[in-house]
Design a protein around this motif. Structure first.
Motif, mmCIF file in Angstrom:
data_model
loop_
_atom_site.group_PDB
_atom_site.id
_atom_site.type_symbol
_atom_site.label_atom_id
_atom_site.label_comp_id
_atom_site.label_asym_id
_atom_site.label_seq_id
_atom_site.Cartn_x
_atom_site.Cartn_y
_atom_site.Cartn_z
ATOM 1 N N TYR A 151 0.840 -1.201 0.000
ATOM 2 C CA TYR A 151 0.000 0.000 0.000
ATOM 3 C C TYR A 151 0.877 1.254 0.000
ATOM 4 N N LEU A 152 1.896 1.292 0.864
ATOM 5 C CA LEU A 152 2.763 2.467 0.956
ATOM 6 C C LEU A 152 3.496 2.729 -0.358
ATOM 7 N N GLU A 153 3.813 1.674 -1.083
ATOM 8 C CA GLU A 153 4.512 1.829 -2.350
ATOM 9 C C GLU A 153 3.662 2.520 -3.400
ATOM 10 N N THR A 154 2.352 2.540 -3.218
ATOM 11 C CA THR A 154 1.466 3.226 -4.172
ATOM 12 C C THR A 154 1.251 4.688 -3.815
ATOM 13 N N ARG A 155 1.719 5.116 -2.639
ATOM 14 C CA ARG A 155 1.442 6.466 -2.159
ATOM 15 C C ARG A 155 2.480 7.475 -2.658
ATOM 16 N N ASN A 156 2.074 8.717 -2.701
ATOM 17 C CA ASN A 156 2.943 9.812 -3.106
ATOM 18 C C ASN A 156 3.669 10.314 -1.858
ATOM 19 N N LEU A 157 4.789 9.673 -1.541
ATOM 20 C CA LEU A 157 5.496 9.937 -0.294
ATOM 21 C C LEU A 157 6.656 10.905 -0.491
ATOM 22 N N ALA A 158 6.797 11.814 0.445
ATOM 23 C CA ALA A 158 7.964 12.699 0.488
ATOM 24 C C ALA A 158 8.717 12.413 1.777
ATOM 25 N N MET A 159 9.885 12.996 1.888
ATOM 26 C CA MET A 159 10.715 12.737 3.057
ATOM 27 C C MET A 159 11.081 14.045 3.749
ATOM 28 N N LEU A 160 11.071 14.002 5.068
ATOM 29 C CA LEU A 160 11.423 15.166 5.879
ATOM 30 C C LEU A 160 12.355 14.691 6.980
ATOM 31 N N GLU A 161 13.393 15.473 7.246
ATOM 32 C CA GLU A 161 14.314 15.118 8.318
ATOM 33 C C GLU A 161 14.528 16.336 9.208
ATOM 34 N N GLU A 311 -11.610 6.071 3.462
ATOM 35 C CA GLU A 311 -12.286 5.052 4.258
ATOM 36 C C GLU A 311 -11.628 3.683 4.148
ATOM 37 N N THR A 312 -11.123 3.356 2.955
ATOM 38 C CA THR A 312 -10.467 2.056 2.771
ATOM 39 C C THR A 312 -9.234 1.941 3.658
ATOM 40 N N PHE A 313 -8.417 2.995 3.687
ATOM 41 C CA PHE A 313 -7.241 3.001 4.542
ATOM 42 C C PHE A 313 -7.647 2.980 6.014
ATOM 43 N N ALA A 314 -8.690 3.748 6.363
ATOM 44 C CA ALA A 314 -9.151 3.811 7.754
ATOM 45 C C ALA A 314 -9.547 2.431 8.264
ATOM 46 N N GLU A 315 -10.272 1.702 7.452
ATOM 47 C CA GLU A 315 -10.753 0.384 7.865
ATOM 48 C C GLU A 315 -9.621 -0.629 7.965
ATOM 49 N N ALA A 316 -8.664 -0.544 7.044
ATOM 50 C CA ALA A 316 -7.588 -1.538 7.004
ATOM 51 C C ALA A 316 -6.465 -1.237 7.993
ATOM 52 N N TYR A 317 -6.126 0.064 8.164
ATOM 53 C CA TYR A 317 -4.913 0.389 8.920
ATOM 54 C C TYR A 317 -5.082 1.485 9.973
ATOM 55 N N GLY A 318 -6.180 2.216 9.975
ATOM 56 C CA GLY A 318 -6.343 3.302 10.925
ATOM 57 C C GLY A 318 -6.558 2.808 12.348
ATOM 58 N N ARG A 319 -6.086 3.554 13.330
ATOM 59 C CA ARG A 319 -6.230 3.155 14.729
ATOM 60 C C ARG A 319 -7.683 3.178 15.182
ATOM 61 N N TRP A 320 -8.534 3.947 14.520
ATOM 62 C CA TRP A 320 -9.937 4.039 14.902
ATOM 63 C C TRP A 320 -10.813 3.039 14.151
ATOM 64 N N GLY A 321 -10.273 2.428 13.106
ATOM 65 C CA GLY A 321 -11.068 1.523 12.298
ATOM 66 C C GLY A 321 -12.078 2.290 11.458
ATOM 67 N N SER A 322 -13.088 1.586 10.976
ATOM 68 C CA SER A 322 -14.110 2.203 10.142
ATOM 69 C C SER A 322 -15.165 2.892 10.996
ATOM 70 N N TYR A 323 -15.621 4.045 10.531
ATOM 71 C CA TYR A 323 -16.676 4.763 11.234
ATOM 72 C C TYR A 323 -18.057 4.515 10.630
ATOM 73 N N LYS A 324 -18.137 3.615 9.680
ATOM 74 C CA LYS A 324 -19.418 3.357 9.033
ATOM 75 C C LYS A 324 -20.481 2.907 10.030
#
Length: 388
Positions: A151-161, A311-324
């Motif tokens: 999933y992370l490999e599909t995201r538009n990720l930037a880096m900050l240090e 919502e897809t990310f929320a249900e699969a990986y979010g700490r709160w889960g789905s709010y549906k």
């Protein structure tokens, strides 16, 4: 001759100096620009522009090869310090975009959306990912780490240090517009998101909440005796292990006051000049910002900044889960569902809404770095194949 279908990498690198005054002299800026142009030439990169904003200065360039900017800029870093000797110079933000330029010219800004190959250093982090945990909680994100990496490999990720801590920034997720009009929500849905099981909290905040528990409980009794009695009948606000109890379908800290439902810990902290991030469960204050700790096989910790607006990310990986299941419209994270209460003009990017939290937890450098990363990729120029 370069292939016109070849992908081109766009980079923006940002440095921060200790004193803004050190960048104000025109001769200093001219020297910095000159050094950056020389560096671009040495890298066979195309210099686009240099910008100066407060204590930050940035360079934007394109290059046909994906590079490790930290290695590639070591020599440049030494040259820059010679120009601004009294300043502490450190790359605090980088961002990139891979885009195939087909045709005579194309606006790079219009190609931001979609999957992009990862930068070299990001790829190394993902390849070395060993575990993932929620920030501030002792809890794993997922048992299926491989799917999470994909999933992370599909995201538009930037880096900050900043402060020798590495951050991965999900640019699309942090720029998602939200409008946390929570009081109005509780008028419509009574308990809002505070229904069901309360959020977990760190041991640090558990200890601080316990120190103020008697005073918080007494203030609850004064504000709403009925809510107080219900909580006491359930055995009080906290369980024996320090977690917050549920009371009749809501968080035990929730109290009705002045026509809306309020968190007693949040109200108590504000009334007594206590930082809310030191007393309330951080998970309650973050939504929909999501922060995760990515642990590599070398035990290095990388912090992922993202959000659960999707919502897809929320249900699969979010700490709160789905709010549906809460049967709440959740207009707060759906700008297209704006109305007279959740006004369209009040929606702001996730990272801006959470400015105080990000600054409290990670320092002002991180928030300022996010501002640099999440600013427009390109100001006004077009990329033309003739200059590549």
């Amino acid at each position: 001759m370069k292939n016109k279908d070849q992908a081109t990498w766009y980079y923006q690198l940002t440095w921060q100096v200790a004193e803004q005054k050190s960048l104000e002299a025109s001769e200093v800026r001219e020297k910095l620009i000159h050094l950056m142009k020389i560096w671009c030439k040495s890298q066979e990169a195309t210099f686009l522009e240099t910008t100066f904003t407060g204590e930050f200065f940035s360079i934007a360039f394109t290059i046909l090869e994906n590079i490790n900017v930290y290695k590639a800029t070591k020599g440049l870093q030494k040259s820059l310090i010679k120009v601004v000797p009294t300043a502490t110079l450190e790359i605090v933000a980088t961002k990139w975009l891979n885009v195939a330029l087909n045709g005579e010219s194309r606006e790079l800004e219009g190609a931001i959306a979609g999957d992009s190959p990862q930068d070299v250093r990001v790829k190394k982090v993902l390849d070395a990912l060993w575990s993932a945990e929620y920030y501030d909680l002792d809890e794993q994100v997922t048992d299926d780490l491989e799917s999470f990496k994909q999933y992370l490999e599909t995201r538009n990720l930037a880096m900050l240090e900043a402060r020798q801590q590495l951050y991965l920034v999900d640019m699309d997720a942090l720029q998602s517009p939200i409008n946390l009009n929570c009081f109005e929500c509780t008028k419509l849905y009574r308990y809002g998101c505070c229904c069901g099981s309360p959020c977990d909290m760190s041991r640090k905040n558990q200890k601080r909440l316990d120190q103020h528990l008697n005073a918080i409980t007494e203030e609850m009794r004064q504000l709403n005796p009925r809510d107080y009695d219900e909580v006491m009948e359930k055995g009080g606000i906290l369980s024996f292990d320090g977690t917050i109890k549920t009371c009749n379908g809501r968080c035990s800290l929730l109290v009705e006051h002045e026509g809306v439902h309020k968190c007693m810990a949040h109200k108590y902290a504000l009334d007594h000049a206590i930082p809310i991030y030191e007393l309330c469960p951080l998970s309650c204050l973050m939504y929909p910002l999501e922060v995760m700790e990515l642990i590599t096989d070398k035990k290095k910790k990388v912090i992922l900044l993202t959000s659960v607006v999707d919502e897809t990310f929320a249900e699969a990986y979010g700490r709160w889960g789905s709010y549906k299941s809460l049967e709440i419209e959740h207009r707060c994270v759906k700008v297209d569902a704006h109305n007279a209460i959740f006004k369209k003009e009040d929606y702001q990017p996730v990272y801006e809404v959470n400015r105080k939290l990000l600054t409290h937890e990670f320092g002002v450098e991180v928030y300022l770095g996010l501002q640099q990363i999440l600013s427009p990729f390109v100001s006004s120029y077009r990329l033309n194949l003739n200059i590549l």
